[in-house]
Write an enzyme that holds these catalytic residues in place. Structure first.
Site, PDB file in Angstrom:
ATOM      1  CG  HIS A   1      11.143  15.216  65.472  1.00 39.44           C
ATOM      2  ND1 HIS A   1       9.811  15.104  65.142  1.00 39.44           N
ATOM      3  CD2 HIS A   1      11.617  13.938  65.514  1.00 39.44           C
ATOM      4  CE1 HIS A   1       9.495  13.839  65.002  1.00 39.44           C
ATOM      5  NE2 HIS A   1      10.585  13.106  65.211  1.00 39.44           N
ATOM      6  CD  GLU A   2      15.103  12.658  66.033  1.00 39.39           C
ATOM      7  OE1 GLU A   2      14.898  11.761  66.880  1.00 39.39           O
ATOM      8  OE2 GLU A   2      14.591  12.640  64.899  1.00 39.39           O
TER       9      GLU A   2
ATOM     10  CG  HIS B   1      11.319  11.158  69.685  1.00 36.26           C
ATOM     11  ND1 HIS B   1      10.019  10.689  69.670  1.00 36.26           N
ATOM     12  CD2 HIS B   1      11.669  11.343  68.386  1.00 36.26           C
ATOM     13  CE1 HIS B   1       9.599  10.601  68.411  1.00 36.26           C
ATOM     14  NE2 HIS B   1      10.580  11.001  67.619  1.00 36.26           N
TER      15      HIS B   1
ATOM     16  CD  GLU C   1       8.465   9.679  64.682  1.00 40.02           C
ATOM     17  OE1 GLU C   1       8.871  10.815  64.331  1.00 40.02           O
ATOM     18  OE2 GLU C   1       9.167   8.890  65.326  1.00 40.02           O
TER      19      GLU C   1
END
Length: 296
Positions: A140-141, A144, A213
């Protein structure tokens, strides 16, 4: 893997950046009009210096504010191997890895570009999650980083920070003798404009943050091919945050816009302006992605 560009996110990043630039120009123009002279040169010069620092040292500033520490591969070999594997899947350069000592289970990414990225997780999240769950959070990070949305968030927080600083300086200047007849109206107008700029930049940041997100959740699912792991991780983190003392959450609230789930202490107005979409909606979106992955 084939990484499909999220045009919804791309358009929002570009639009947010453009609107922030216009907002910043309007703000500076108002200052120049009402306070011409050497003082405004100082303000603009300070803004330029701060923008330079924010751009080139944003990762160091975030790590400093969260007391996170860059770690070597020898210190956490398993964590480095996991991130390296995910970077290979996502076609990303290896970022720096940091650990944050905190009872708040969380993770975040920072940096101005994929080549200057830092991925950080707290020591408590490493103890809380299984290997697959932690992998999903790290993916997930890294999403980004892949989506390049971190820099725009940094820009948004910079404009809000400048407005907040000027807003407070105007207030204290008026309070301690700066509110003379000659410039009293100017101080009032600048103060009002500062409030408006702060509010608008914050709203822009919130709108972008919520969408990004969803995009990062989707990126994690595509990288790991395991949406269930992220769903489980989000539920575990959210559940643990409910029992973490408010004092511990208050210490890390400044980084909430970057966290995978915000750590709200209940003692600030941040409850009213959430940087993240509701957990239920994120889980529902991940469940739809899981169905798509099985179909394809």
């Amino acid at each position: 893997m084939e990484w499909k560009r999220d045009w919804g996110l791309t358009s929002r990043v570009l639009l947010t950046g453009f609107l922030l630039f216009i907002l910043y120009l309007v703000f500076m123009t108002v200052l120049v009009v009402f306070f011409p002279g050497a003082s405004i040169v100082l303000i603009i010069g300070l803004a330029v210096v701060m923008a330079f620092i924010q751009y080139f040292f944003s990762d160091k500033l975030v790590l400093w504010s969260t007391h996170a520490r860059i770690i070597s591969e020898d210190e956490e070999p398993d964590l480095h191997r996991t991130v390296e594997k995910l970077c290979h899947e996502a076609d990303l350069p290896m970022p720096k890895i940091a650990i944050m000592q905190s009872p708040v289970p969380n993770a975040f990414a920072t940096g101005r570009s994929p080549k200057h990225a830092v991925v950080c997780c707290t020591d408590s999240i490493m103890r809380l999650l299984t290997k697959d769950e932690l992998e999903a959070v790290l993916a997930h990070e890294l999403s980004h980083v892949k989506n390049r949305d971190i820099l725009t968030m940094t820009m948004a927080s910079f404009v809000a920070m400048i407005a907040s600083m000027i807003m407070q300086s105007v207030f204290f200047s008026a309070l301690f003798g700066g509110n003379s007849r000659d410039n009293g109206a100017g101080w009032i107008i600048v103060w009002i404009v500062s409030i408006v700029v702060y509010a608008l930049s914050t709203l822009l940041m919130l709108a972008l943050s919520r969408y990004r997100e969803f995009a990062a959740d989707r990126g994690s699912a595509l990288i790991t091919k395991n949406p269930k792991a992220l769903i489980s991780a989000l539920n575990k983190i959210s559940g643990r945050l409910e029992v973490v003392p408010p004092q511990a959450k208050a210490k890390v609230e400044s980084a909430n816009a970057f966290f995978i789930i915000p750590a709200l202490s209940g003692n600030t107005l941040m409850e009213l302006f959430s940087t993240h979409p509701p957990l239920e909606k994120r889980i529902a979106a991940l469940e739809r992605i899981e169905v798509e992955l099985h179909i394809t």
